[in-house]
Design a protein around this motif. Sequence first.
Motif, PDB file in Angstrom:
ATOM      1  N   ALA A 178      -9.473  -0.787  -1.401  1.00  0.00           N
ATOM      2  CA  ALA A 178      -9.567   0.642  -1.718  1.00  0.00           C
ATOM      3  C   ALA A 178     -10.827   0.932  -2.532  1.00  0.00           C
ATOM      4  O   ALA A 178     -11.538   1.910  -2.265  1.00  0.00           O
ATOM      5  N   ARG A 179     -11.136   0.080  -3.507  1.00  0.00           N
ATOM      6  CA  ARG A 179     -12.368   0.273  -4.301  1.00  0.00           C
ATOM      7  C   ARG A 179     -13.590   0.131  -3.421  1.00  0.00           C
ATOM      8  O   ARG A 179     -14.552   0.884  -3.541  1.00  0.00           O
ATOM      9  N   ALA A 220     -13.817   0.704  -0.187  1.00  0.00           N
ATOM     10  CA  ALA A 220     -13.909   1.873   0.692  1.00  0.00           C
ATOM     11  C   ALA A 220     -14.471   3.066  -0.074  1.00  0.00           C
ATOM     12  O   ALA A 220     -15.308   3.804   0.453  1.00  0.00           O
ATOM     13  N   ARG A 221     -14.034   3.264  -1.312  1.00  0.00           N
ATOM     14  CA  ARG A 221     -14.561   4.370  -2.117  1.00  0.00           C
ATOM     15  C   ARG A 221     -16.041   4.171  -2.401  1.00  0.00           C
ATOM     16  O   ARG A 221     -16.827   5.105  -2.356  1.00  0.00           O
ATOM     17  N   ASN A 258     -18.037   4.679   0.996  1.00  0.00           N
ATOM     18  CA  ASN A 258     -17.715   5.862   1.791  1.00  0.00           C
ATOM     19  C   ASN A 258     -18.953   6.737   1.943  1.00  0.00           C
ATOM     20  O   ASN A 258     -19.412   7.369   1.014  1.00  0.00           O
ATOM     21  N   ILE A 316       0.820  -1.214   0.000  1.00  0.00           N
ATOM     22  CA  ILE A 316       0.000   0.000   0.000  1.00  0.00           C
ATOM     23  C   ILE A 316       0.856   1.266   0.000  1.00  0.00           C
ATOM     24  O   ILE A 316       0.340   2.369   0.149  1.00  0.00           O
ATOM     25  N   ARG A 343      -1.204  -6.711  -3.380  1.00  0.00           N
ATOM     26  CA  ARG A 343      -1.611  -5.497  -4.105  1.00  0.00           C
ATOM     27  C   ARG A 343      -3.016  -5.652  -4.664  1.00  0.00           C
ATOM     28  O   ARG A 343      -3.786  -4.686  -4.677  1.00  0.00           O
ATOM     29  N   ALA A 390      -5.244  -5.091  -1.718  1.00  0.00           N
ATOM     30  CA  ALA A 390      -5.231  -3.677  -1.342  1.00  0.00           C
ATOM     31  C   ALA A 390      -6.094  -2.861  -2.295  1.00  0.00           C
ATOM     32  O   ALA A 390      -6.849  -1.981  -1.870  1.00  0.00           O
ATOM     33  N   GLU A 391      -6.018  -3.150  -3.589  1.00  0.00           N
ATOM     34  CA  GLU A 391      -6.837  -2.423  -4.570  1.00  0.00           C
ATOM     35  C   GLU A 391      -8.319  -2.731  -4.381  1.00  0.00           C
ATOM     36  O   GLU A 391      -9.158  -1.841  -4.443  1.00  0.00           O
TER      37      GLU A 391
END
Length: 105
Positions: free
Chosen positions: A54-55, A57-58, A61, A18, A47, A50-51
């Motif tokens: 991240a997607r 969480a977006r 959100n 990250i 990775r 992690a991606e």
Amino acid sequence: MGGTDCGEYRIGLGVYAIGRLADAEADALSAHLDDCPPCRDELARLRDVAELLARSARQWNGAVPPHPSPARKRGSAGRGPRTGASGAGLRGACAYGAAGPGRSR
């Protein structure tokens, strides 16, 4: 594996994935990755995870999930039914009271 101990590097792979590993540690891990296919493979998987996170969480959100989970019974914390003195209603310092058997006077 480049003749090094992967254990010292594997711990940092998630943080490296990250982009949050300290500079000196990141440089050392990067050099290790040049000669270690198993660590490179694990880094690629990390990775990907992690991606995905991240997607996720977006996406969520500030949003409410479409199907909220049913209300849980408070106090269970996912454990099974209580047993023993607590489950039988024998709460407190001692089932016999503060000066009962097993207590110092």
